[in-house]
Design a protein around this motif. Structure first.
Motif, PDB file in Angstrom:
ATOM      1  N   VAL A  25       0.968  -1.524   0.231  1.00  0.00           N
ATOM      2  CA  VAL A  25      -0.088  -0.026   0.084  1.00  0.00           C
ATOM      3  C   VAL A  25       0.522   1.033  -0.003  1.00  0.00           C
ATOM      4  N   ARG A  28       2.592   2.171  -3.733  1.00  0.00           N
ATOM      5  CA  ARG A  28       2.368   2.335  -4.955  1.00  0.00           C
ATOM      6  C   ARG A  28       1.761   3.485  -4.198  1.00  0.00           C
ATOM      7  N   PHE A  29       1.087   3.959  -2.866  1.00  0.00           N
ATOM      8  CA  PHE A  29       0.935   5.015  -2.145  1.00  0.00           C
ATOM      9  C   PHE A  29       2.494   6.184  -3.058  1.00  0.00           C
ATOM     10  N   LEU A  32       2.026   7.023  -6.499  1.00  0.00           N
ATOM     11  CA  LEU A  32       1.113   7.934  -7.172  1.00  0.00           C
ATOM     12  C   LEU A  32       1.313   9.332  -6.640  1.00  0.00           C
TER      13      LEU A  32
ATOM     14  N   ALA B  86       0.593   2.757   6.532  1.00  0.00           N
ATOM     15  CA  ALA B  86       0.264   2.797   5.746  1.00  0.00           C
ATOM     16  C   ALA B  86      -1.595   3.439   5.153  1.00  0.00           C
ATOM     17  N   ILE B  87      -2.390   2.130   6.393  1.00  0.00           N
ATOM     18  CA  ILE B  87      -3.359   3.060   6.779  1.00  0.00           C
ATOM     19  C   ILE B  87      -3.408   4.540   6.709  1.00  0.00           C
ATOM     20  N   LEU B  90      -2.538   7.368   4.427  1.00  0.00           N
ATOM     21  CA  LEU B  90      -4.057   7.265   3.176  1.00  0.00           C
ATOM     22  C   LEU B  90      -4.669   7.893   3.623  1.00  0.00           C
TER      23      LEU B  90
ATOM     24  N   PHE C  29      -5.938   5.755  -6.254  1.00  0.00           N
ATOM     25  CA  PHE C  29      -6.139   6.199  -5.209  1.00  0.00           C
ATOM     26  C   PHE C  29      -7.664   5.030  -4.060  1.00  0.00           C
ATOM     27  N   PHE C  30      -8.624   5.443  -5.041  1.00  0.00           N
ATOM     28  CA  PHE C  30     -10.138   5.118  -4.374  1.00  0.00           C
ATOM     29  C   PHE C  30      -9.520   3.600  -4.224  1.00  0.00           C
ATOM     30  N   ASN C  31      -9.109   2.846  -5.363  1.00  0.00           N
ATOM     31  CA  ASN C  31      -8.994   1.677  -5.063  1.00  0.00           C
ATOM     32  C   ASN C  31      -7.444   1.211  -4.084  1.00  0.00           C
ATOM     33  N   LEU C  32      -6.477   1.557  -3.502  1.00  0.00           N
ATOM     34  CA  LEU C  32      -6.162   1.443  -3.148  1.00  0.00           C
ATOM     35  C   LEU C  32      -6.324   1.864  -1.546  1.00  0.00           C
ATOM     36  N   ASP C  33      -7.488   2.964  -1.199  1.00  0.00           N
ATOM     37  CA  ASP C  33      -7.803   3.222   0.311  1.00  0.00           C
ATOM     38  C   ASP C  33      -8.906   2.048   0.735  1.00  0.00           C
ATOM     39  N   ASN C  35      -7.879  -1.260  -0.510  1.00  0.00           N
ATOM     40  CA  ASN C  35      -6.899  -1.913  -0.308  1.00  0.00           C
ATOM     41  C   ASN C  35      -6.093  -2.452   1.170  1.00  0.00           C
ATOM     42  N   ALA C  36      -5.606  -1.370   1.452  1.00  0.00           N
ATOM     43  CA  ALA C  36      -5.408  -0.059   2.969  1.00  0.00           C
ATOM     44  C   ALA C  36      -5.722  -1.628   4.349  1.00  0.00           C
ATOM     45  N   TYR C  37      -7.543  -1.999   3.646  1.00  0.00           N
ATOM     46  CA  TYR C  37      -8.111  -2.498   5.228  1.00  0.00           C
ATOM     47  C   TYR C  37      -8.593  -3.523   5.153  1.00  0.00           C
TER      48      TYR C  37
ATOM     49  N   LEU D  90      -4.719  13.016  -2.535  1.00  0.00           N
ATOM     50  CA  LEU D  90      -3.745  13.105  -2.684  1.00  0.00           C
ATOM     51  C   LEU D  90      -2.839  13.528  -1.176  1.00  0.00           C
ATOM     52  N   SER D  94      -7.598  10.344   2.216  1.00  0.00           N
ATOM     53  CA  SER D  94      -8.644   9.896   2.000  1.00  0.00           C
ATOM     54  C   SER D  94     -10.360  10.617   2.620  1.00  0.00           C
ATOM     55  N   ILE D  97     -12.081  12.735   1.023  1.00  0.00           N
ATOM     56  CA  ILE D  97     -13.074  12.100  -0.440  1.00  0.00           C
ATOM     57  C   ILE D  97     -14.587  12.724   0.110  1.00  0.00           C
TER      58      ILE D  97
END
Lengths: 117, 117, 117, 117, 117, 117
Positions: A25, A28-29, A32, B86-87, B90, C29-33, C35-37, D90, D94, D97
């Motif tokens: 994660v 990729r972040f 990005l 990572a969290i 994000l 970014f939405f996709n990654l978000d 994934n992180a959980y 970014l 998030s 969002i």
């Protein structure tokens, strides 16, 4: 060592360690994050100014330094820079003033290393 | 002096001064703060991770250092740590990256003092 | 319409529009978000609590609602929930109290829809 | 009443009350705020995008709405808009969002009132 | 129902639920919060103004409403109020303007219920 | 050099550079910032405490230092100071504790230079 070199060396060294930890994660972040500032519908220069003003109102000195470095490479003028500072200070408040001071100090260090024509 | 010792000594010395000023609200607040991370319905380890992620998104280096110290004592692994990073990155954005760098540097200092098995 | 349905429907409808705009950075970014959980070194449940506490200290009601929904599905108990609220309020301050009120209201709506055993 | 009209009417009515209170500092501050976005070394369009990204990372829905209104008048395209959203998400994380969702909804209301060619 | 009554009723009802959950840390934190604004070396009036300005720069509408209510009871004048707004807007930036608008609206509701002499 | 002198010299030197750049918005904003703390309906002392608490909850060490300096000149007592710290910590949370530590250290430096009677 100049403020600019010190900042860049620490940044690169620590980013290498972070990416070396192989957390997907985060990798990729980080990837990005560099993608977001490429030329697109908006030119790279405008995007760097967006990154700079966002860093100022969120008051992150290292993020400010990073974007100042790229802005300097892209040939942003001092007059343009101060117009970004003005918007950052108005939107974010006087709490941004100390960050503006350090930004000006870092910009001088960038100019000392590679003066704009 | 190691980064870890320096941080802990300053922290303890200044906390003593603050508590010595005998402001009741502050004394009770400091006391409450240590209580919140005790074992309960959630184990202490989870609570320390909660404290860490909250400190990262609020971008407080000293708070991050404090929770990294406790996480290290509790045997949190590097892999777990990076999932918290990572969290935090994000949710809180790339503005958290410089704090992640300093967190990784501090974790290395903790490991240098008392390596996990 | 229940608060839960209203929140979810708006969230899905607007996310569809955002993703439909085909901005690559935002899509990734939405996709990654999400994934992180996922389960990893830390279990999904812990990660959702991390997302919840981060949302509370950053004071984002919609983010809190989203994580409350997932926490509810994962069977988080009320006692565990309040320990997260306690840490969020201590770290983030009394400024988090109004968000805690709305979180409790939303949790009740979740319970009304699908009571935990 | 459309979301756009409602926002603008409330904004104008309350600003009038605030300015009517005759606090000099506030009057000059409000005046300064409108000055900061005039054409200068940077064009007005770039400055509005700076105001928009700053409002997004600081997560102020009304400020976002205000700058979206001006961006719409200046003919910003949807593609440009999403590149600003991408950088805001970014840098700010998030947590931005939900504000992006409401920004997209407001942009649609602006388009419904006065579609761009 | 007036804006003031609606706010107070929701606040009291939800606080009761939160305190009813019997989380010790939260109960003590809520208790501490009310203690902090008692007369001491600084008079209660000054402390309420401190609570108000802190709520404004942190941009929490409900916290602002709460302190406006207490300020109104303590007989704060409109002139004093606007001086607090001025400092909040300068320190916190134009991002505080929408909160100032809602604060002025709420103050009018307070005045409508119980006009100051 | 004492912490106080170092802070003040850097502050003055960088402010001179910023104002020397002749950006009108920034010049007027800096000017406005000093105006906001003059005696008015509220006395200067109360306004400085408002500036201090706002700086603490927004967690800006340099802004805290600046207001501590003025508070010291105005004869604020340590007891009053800690009541401001208490409110800042409660409203802003334990994330303010490290800033409180540095505030106490700076206050000691102010006292060392010019002890209050």
């Amino acid at each position: 060592m100049s403020q600019v070199k010190e900042f860049n060396e620490y940044r690169v060294a620590m980013n290498d360690k972070i990416l070396g930890a192989n957390n997907k994660v985060i990798k990729r972040f980080f990837n990005l994050d560099t993608n977001a500032y490429q030329d697109g519908a908006l030119p790279m220069k405008t995007k760097e100014l967006l990154g700079l003003v966002a860093s100022m109102v969120l008051r992150c000195d290292d993020c400010i330094r990073y974007h100042l470095g790229t802005c300097h490479e892209l040939g942003i003028t001092e007059e343009e820079l101060y117009e970004v500072f003005a918007i950052a200070n108005l939107v974010g408040g006087s709490i941004c003033i100390p960050h503006t001071r350090r930004a000006v100090e870092y910009w001088e260090a960038l100019e000392a290393e590679a003066p704009t024509a």
